[in-house]
Design a protein around this motif. Sequence first.
Motif, PDB file in Angstrom:
ATOM      1  N   ARG A   4     -50.086  49.489  -3.245  1.00 48.13           N
ATOM      2  CA  ARG A   4     -51.555  49.493  -3.234  1.00 48.13           C
ATOM      3  C   ARG A   4     -52.086  48.484  -2.220  1.00 48.13           C
ATOM      4  O   ARG A   4     -52.996  48.789  -1.442  1.00 48.13           O
ATOM      5  CB  ARG A   4     -52.078  49.184  -4.639  1.00 48.13           C
ATOM      6  N   GLU A   5     -51.518  47.304  -2.204  1.00 45.67           N
ATOM      7  CA  GLU A   5     -51.940  46.277  -1.250  1.00 45.67           C
ATOM      8  C   GLU A   5     -51.645  46.705   0.191  1.00 45.67           C
ATOM      9  O   GLU A   5     -52.453  46.472   1.081  1.00 45.67           O
ATOM     10  CB  GLU A   5     -51.241  44.951  -1.543  1.00 45.67           C
ATOM     11  N   ARG A   6     -50.499  47.337   0.398  1.00 46.39           N
ATOM     12  CA  ARG A   6     -50.159  47.830   1.734  1.00 46.39           C
ATOM     13  C   ARG A   6     -51.166  48.886   2.183  1.00 46.39           C
ATOM     14  O   ARG A   6     -51.577  48.912   3.345  1.00 46.39           O
ATOM     15  CB  ARG A   6     -48.739  48.400   1.772  1.00 46.39           C
ATOM     16  N   ASN A  34     -60.587  58.142   3.512  1.00 49.78           N
ATOM     17  CA  ASN A  34     -61.676  57.796   2.587  1.00 49.78           C
ATOM     18  C   ASN A  34     -61.408  58.292   1.171  1.00 49.78           C
ATOM     19  O   ASN A  34     -61.650  57.570   0.201  1.00 49.78           O
ATOM     20  CB  ASN A  34     -63.009  58.335   3.100  1.00 49.78           C
ATOM     21  N   VAL A  35     -60.921  59.509   1.044  1.00 51.08           N
ATOM     22  CA  VAL A  35     -60.588  60.049  -0.283  1.00 51.08           C
ATOM     23  C   VAL A  35     -59.483  59.207  -0.904  1.00 51.08           C
ATOM     24  O   VAL A  35     -59.548  58.837  -2.082  1.00 51.08           O
ATOM     25  CB  VAL A  35     -60.173  61.530  -0.192  1.00 51.08           C
ATOM     26  N   SER A  41     -58.424  53.003  -5.162  1.00 52.46           N
ATOM     27  CA  SER A  41     -59.251  51.904  -5.682  1.00 52.46           C
ATOM     28  C   SER A  41     -59.561  52.078  -7.166  1.00 52.46           C
ATOM     29  O   SER A  41     -59.660  51.098  -7.907  1.00 52.46           O
ATOM     30  CB  SER A  41     -60.559  51.792  -4.903  1.00 52.46           C
ATOM     31  N   ASN A  42     -59.707  53.331  -7.587  1.00 55.06           N
ATOM     32  CA  ASN A  42     -60.013  53.620  -8.991  1.00 55.06           C
ATOM     33  C   ASN A  42     -58.763  53.729  -9.866  1.00 55.06           C
ATOM     34  O   ASN A  42     -58.877  54.012 -11.062  1.00 55.06           O
ATOM     35  CB  ASN A  42     -60.833  54.905  -9.102  1.00 55.06           C
ATOM     36  N   ASN A  43     -57.605  53.519  -9.270  1.00 56.77           N
ATOM     37  CA  ASN A  43     -56.335  53.612 -10.000  1.00 56.77           C
ATOM     38  C   ASN A  43     -56.192  54.929 -10.747  1.00 56.77           C
ATOM     39  O   ASN A  43     -55.678  54.974 -11.870  1.00 56.77           O
ATOM     40  CB  ASN A  43     -56.159  52.437 -10.969  1.00 56.77           C
ATOM     41  N   SER A  44     -56.647  56.011 -10.128  1.00 56.01           N
ATOM     42  CA  SER A  44     -56.561  57.329 -10.759  1.00 56.01           C
ATOM     43  C   SER A  44     -55.143  57.887 -10.642  1.00 56.01           C
ATOM     44  O   SER A  44     -54.324  57.384  -9.865  1.00 56.01           O
ATOM     45  CB  SER A  44     -57.544  58.296 -10.100  1.00 56.01           C
ATOM     46  N   GLN A  45     -54.891  58.924 -11.392  1.00 52.64           N
ATOM     47  CA  GLN A  45     -53.591  59.598 -11.308  1.00 52.64           C
ATOM     48  C   GLN A  45     -53.378  60.172  -9.915  1.00 52.64           C
ATOM     49  O   GLN A  45     -52.293  60.072  -9.350  1.00 52.64           O
ATOM     50  CB  GLN A  45     -53.487  60.699 -12.373  1.00 52.64           C
ATOM     51  N   LEU A  46     -54.430  60.760  -9.350  1.00 47.51           N
ATOM     52  CA  LEU A  46     -54.335  61.279  -7.989  1.00 47.51           C
ATOM     53  C   LEU A  46     -54.049  60.144  -7.012  1.00 47.51           C
ATOM     54  O   LEU A  46     -53.277  60.312  -6.067  1.00 47.51           O
ATOM     55  CB  LEU A  46     -55.621  62.015  -7.587  1.00 47.51           C
TER      56      LEU A  46
END
Length: 60
Positions: A4-6, A34-35, A41-46
């Motif tokens: 995520r940080e990368r 952007n998507v 950012s929302n930590n979603s499954q996608l």
Amino acid sequence: MDERERFLKSYSDIPINLRNDIIAVIDGKPITWNVAFVEISNNSQLGKIILDKLVELNII
């Protein structure tokens, strides 16, 4: 640094005019920077699927 940080570091380095470019296709749907940013950012499954794909493609 985790995936995520990368991604966030890579995203911040991408010029704004390129953030609408497609970086992956997941389940037949194009994913832009952007998507990916919103989903990750929302930590979603996608978002988790996108991260895995970007690592697999050596984008991040």
